[in-house]
Design a protein around this motif. Structure first.
Motif, mmCIF file in Angstrom:
data_model
loop_
_atom_site.group_PDB
_atom_site.id
_atom_site.type_symbol
_atom_site.label_atom_id
_atom_site.label_comp_id
_atom_site.label_asym_id
_atom_site.label_seq_id
_atom_site.Cartn_x
_atom_site.Cartn_y
_atom_site.Cartn_z
ATOM 1 N N ALA A 164 -10.550 8.014 2.309
ATOM 2 C CA ALA A 164 -9.396 8.601 1.623
ATOM 3 C C ALA A 164 -8.188 7.678 1.680
ATOM 4 O O ALA A 164 -7.306 7.748 0.828
ATOM 5 N N VAL A 165 -8.162 6.799 2.665
ATOM 6 C CA VAL A 165 -6.988 5.935 2.840
ATOM 7 C C VAL A 165 -6.761 5.030 1.629
ATOM 8 O O VAL A 165 -5.632 4.670 1.317
ATOM 9 N N SER A 166 -7.834 4.738 0.894
ATOM 10 C CA SER A 166 -7.642 3.913 -0.308
ATOM 11 C C SER A 166 -8.020 4.673 -1.575
ATOM 12 O O SER A 166 -8.135 4.086 -2.642
ATOM 13 N N SER A 179 -7.983 6.826 -4.896
ATOM 14 C CA SER A 179 -7.074 7.128 -6.004
ATOM 15 C C SER A 179 -7.183 8.617 -6.338
ATOM 16 O O SER A 179 -7.990 9.337 -5.741
ATOM 17 N N VAL A 230 5.919 3.046 -8.482
ATOM 18 C CA VAL A 230 5.340 1.869 -7.820
ATOM 19 C C VAL A 230 5.989 1.665 -6.449
ATOM 20 O O VAL A 230 5.303 1.412 -5.454
ATOM 21 N N VAL A 252 4.652 4.358 -4.051
ATOM 22 C CA VAL A 252 3.259 4.086 -3.666
ATOM 23 C C VAL A 252 3.203 2.938 -2.654
ATOM 24 O O VAL A 252 2.520 3.029 -1.628
ATOM 25 N N GLN A 253 3.962 1.878 -2.921
ATOM 26 C CA GLN A 253 3.901 0.719 -2.021
ATOM 27 C C GLN A 253 4.424 1.054 -0.626
ATOM 28 O O GLN A 253 3.807 0.701 0.378
ATOM 29 N N SER A 305 2.286 3.906 1.090
ATOM 30 C CA SER A 305 0.995 3.314 1.428
ATOM 31 C C SER A 305 1.106 2.482 2.714
ATOM 32 O O SER A 305 0.227 2.538 3.589
ATOM 33 N N ASP A 306 2.192 1.739 2.836
ATOM 34 C CA ASP A 306 2.419 0.961 4.061
ATOM 35 C C ASP A 306 2.522 1.878 5.276
ATOM 36 O O ASP A 306 2.037 1.544 6.362
ATOM 37 N N THR A 341 -1.031 3.193 6.153
ATOM 38 C CA THR A 341 -1.935 2.220 6.790
ATOM 39 C C THR A 341 -1.397 1.744 8.138
ATOM 40 O O THR A 341 -2.042 0.968 8.826
ATOM 41 N N ALA A 396 1.272 -0.071 8.503
ATOM 42 C CA ALA A 396 2.006 -1.337 8.379
ATOM 43 C C ALA A 396 3.484 -1.132 8.685
ATOM 44 O O ALA A 396 4.179 -2.075 9.067
#
Lengths: 460, 298
Positions: A283-285, A287, A424, A427-428, A431-432, A435, A437
């Motif tokens: 699920a981490v990646s 869509s 965008v 999401v970026q 998403s970081d 994960t 990051a």
């Protein structure tokens, strides 16, 4: 033929055969839909983070036949490939027979559809009389004044009967108080669950986010599968915004100041991140389409997803669990909200055939044909007469979820021209955070700084 | 007697005219398909055009370039592009050259392997991207299944910054190694055997042969391969778009993906044109390097 020539021919044939097999292999892998974004075409929900099924969509648009003008003229309809578009086309012959107005269609894949419309409207030569568009483009179209306000038509149309929609849904195609698009599909974010797993564990669909998490935990603890699924990949903004609103936060305020590092947004993001512990690892990646594909092909207790994906679950080839998928309203946080998505359809301002265009819209989307429209395979439109039809809801119980209570505040994708850039950025950064990051607070602070100039450009 | 020089001049002029006529279609194609788009792109990059802007675009000079240079995202994308390029070359060159050396031997089945190894190069990048995306799937992908079967843990290939970068490089390498191999094979086939034989007579071992004889002789070919692969990496788009869309976060966002987002997602035509022209400007010196590498005598 000499021996060496024969060898060359045999070798060429072997290579050709291998290539053909590989090509067939690739083709069939595209067709499986597992993790393939082409499923967007089966579900109605538009992928707003720039269309992810770009590659699959790059088939030639169905330009339709150039119809000769009927007795009462001709109209050209711009459609985006989807079950709704197919349903609209199925009414064309009947409409022409009834009215004498000829109808031609042009279909353009989602990835290019809005760019093409914008270019056509900039030229202003009346290329289209009716146009389907994603609700996320309502603001861009509204700000540019390229769509015809439909309020006068609506006020005079008993056939369309705008009162057949709940108050919140009447506003779905409104921009700054004017209706620029009719609702072509009603797709609230809802809760889906596996009835067999929930029954075995004695669980009820969650009404709060805490319950949703504990249900997911119970499914995992019982070893019956993964607890739940939402998408943490390229469409994570769908779920993140839903949670921010549901936790009482907002993405930006009335003065277009981002509010993404508020305590509510932080709590919502922390909750979203906690869901990773009860999600399938992939699920981490995942869509938006992957989420649905995983839910119907793996043992997963529940899913939060747009109702427009109902069509995907009807495909017996992809759904491993037919008859075992239940739906319920989305769990609530501190605010009672409904995240609503779906298509719109309207009349471009440069159309020379506005009245005929309205006649077509009224015919296809009016109350008389509402049931036939749904039965022709389109994603449902949340008319009260549809969601309250006992026969229909018995056949398709999810329709009940389209009956959005008036107490629930409807939230849509930000009605801003800069939404694609915002999406965008969201999401970026999210998403970081997902994960690992960046931490939740750092990530949201960064997002806040990134969104400030983007939102400032809205009025620039 | 006096007519000879004028006749030869006429002949020379006729030849030159014939050459011009014969090469005209090629020149026309170069102008129409390459020069004009670059010129239009450059013109666009000096304005503030935006699809759906509905306001008359204005000349803004080098503002789009200035804003991109000041944009952190642009430099992150450039760095990601360079990372993918370097890691890719480190993988592709040794494996490609190694395979070429192996296939250059007249071993049994060499010709079949040579044909089979070329297949990845012949597939469309979109199909390759989709195929690998299924294989990389964290839950159902065959790669994780294999890792689990041999007792290793699962990797979230597309959900982790480093793994996603590596996943992209792996797909690119899978498609590019056959190209490296093919060009190296061509280089090996065209190589004179005399120096090799002389080295063998002098008692050189396989490693010495490779390092002191074969590699220097392959240098021009390797130079060409290197430059072409660098240019290809700048253009890399399809596979990344299908696999990760530049994510997670911006971990695999290359200049190509950034350009796509700017132009087709944000509809900022002029900004995208500026990025495109910047990309072109970066690759032009590489072309001259390539031309130079192609001229080097072994």
């Amino acid at each position: 033929m000499s021996t060496s020539e024969r060898r060359v021919w045999i070798r060429a044939l072997v290579v050709a055969l291998v290539l053909a097999l590989v090509s067939v292999g690739c083709g069939s892998s595209e067709d499986t839909g597992a993790g393939d974004d082409t499923a967007t075409d089966s579900g109605e929900t538009a992928d707003t983070s720039s269309d992810e099924s770009e590659a699959a969509e790059e088939e030639p648009a169905d330009a339709g036949d150039e119809a000769t003008a009927g007795e009462a003229g001709a109209i050209k309809v711009f459609l985006i490939p989807s079950p709704s578009a197919e349903a609209i086309k199925s009414f064309a012959d009947e409409f022409t027979a009834d009215t004498g107005i000829a109808v031609t269609f042009e279909e353009v894949p989602y990835g290019e559809a809005h760019q093409k419309q914008l270019l056509a409207y900039e030229q202003g030569n009346g290329a289209y009389d009716v146009a389907q568009f994603d609700n996320t483009f309502l603001a861009a179209f509204g700000a540019a004044g390229v769509m015809t306000p439909l309020d006068d038509y609506l006020a005079a149309s008993a056939e369309y009967d705008i009162d057949d929609f709940s108050v919140g849904q009447q506003d779905y195609g409104k921009y700054e108080g004017q209706t620029l698009g009719l609702t072509l599909s009603t797709e609230p974010m809802i809760q889906w669950y596996r009835t067999d797993i929930y029954e075995e564990l004695g669980l009820e669909p969650a009404t709060t986010w805490e319950e949703y998490y504990s249900n997911a935990q119970a499914v995992e603890d019982a070893g019956l599968g993964d607890g739940q699924i939402v998408g943490f990949g390229p469409n994570v903004s769908w779920w993140w915004m839903t949670l921010v609103w549901s936790f009482g936060g907002e993405v930006y305020d009335d003065s277009l100041q981002p509010q993404v590092n508020s305590p509510e947004a932080i709590a919502a993001t922390e909750y979203l991140k906690s869901l990773l512990d009860v999600s399938p690892e992939g699920a981490v990646s995942a869509s938006g389409d992957d989420v649905t594909n995983k839910f119907i092909s793996q043992d997963i207790g529940a899913m939060i997803q747009y109702s427009g994906y109902y069509g995907v679950t009807l495909d017996p080839e992809s759904n491993k669990y037919p008859g075992l998928l239940g739906t319920a309203p989305m769990p609530q946080g501190s605010a009672d909200i409904t995240h609503l998505a779906g298509w719109n359809i309207g009349i471009p301002a440069d159309s020379a055939n506005k009245d005929q265009a309205w006649q077509f819209l009224e015919f296809v989307l009016g109350k008389s044909n509402a049931k036939a429209y749904l039965e022709s395979g389109a994603a449902a439109i949340g008319r009260k007469s549809i969601t309250g039809d006992a026969e229909l809801t018995a056949e398709q119980p999810y329709l009940l979820q389209l009956n959005i209570p008036e107490s629930s505040r409807i939230e849509r994708y930000p009605q801003l021209k800069v939404w694609p850039e915002m999406d965008v950025a969201i999401v970026q950064h999210v998403s970081d955070i997902m994960t690992g990051a960046s931490s939740v607070e750092d990530g949201l602070n960064d997002l806040q700084s990134t969104l400030e100039p983007i939102l400032a450009a809205e009025n620039g | 007697m006096t007519s000879t020089p004028s006749r030869s001049m006429t002949t020379a002029r006729r030849r030159s005219l014939t050459s011009l006529v014969l090469t005209l279609p090629a020149w026309l194609m170069i102008v129409v398909l390459i020069m004009v788009p670059i010129a239009v792109g450059f013109y666009l990059s000096l304005r503030n055009e935006r699809i759906g802007g509905f306001v008359p675009p204005q000349y803004v000079g080098f503002e789009n370039y200035r804003s991109e240079i000041a944009n952190k995202v642009f430099w992150e994308a450039a760095l990601t592009t360079v990372k993918i390029m370097i890691i890719g070359l480190v993988i592709q060159l040794p494996i490609g050259v190694g395979l070429a050396l192996l296939l250059h031997q007249s071993l049994r089945g060499t010709r079949l392997f040579r044909s089979v190894l070329l297949i990845p190069m012949l597939l469309t990048p979109v199909a390759v991207g989709l195929m690998w995306r299924f294989m990389y799937d964290g839950d159902l992908g065959v790669i994780n299944w294999l890792l689990e079967t041999v007792g290793l843990g699962r990797i979230q290939w597309l959900g982790d910054d480093l793994a996603a970068l590596f996943a992209v490089v792996l797909v690119d390498s899978w498609q590019s190694i056959p190209f490296v191999m093919l060009l190296t094979l061509a280089g090996l086939a065209g190589m004179s055997t005399s120096p090799l034989e002389a080295a063998k007579v002098d008692g050189a071992g396989p490693w010495q042969l490779f390092w002191y004889v074969i590699l220097p002789m392959l240098r021009p070919v390797l130079g060409v391969i290197l430059i072409i692969r660098i240019i290809d990496t700048y253009k890399l788009f399809d596979a990344i778009f299908i696999l990760t869309r530049g994510g997670p976060g911006t971990a695999t966002q290359t200049l190509g993906i950034l350009n796509y987002n700017t132009g087709f997602n944000f509809l900022a035509t002029s900004r995208a044109a500026a990025i495109g022209i910047a990309l072109t400007a970066i690759t032009i010196p590489l072309y001259f390097l390539w031309a130079q590498a192609a001229r080097i005598e072994p």
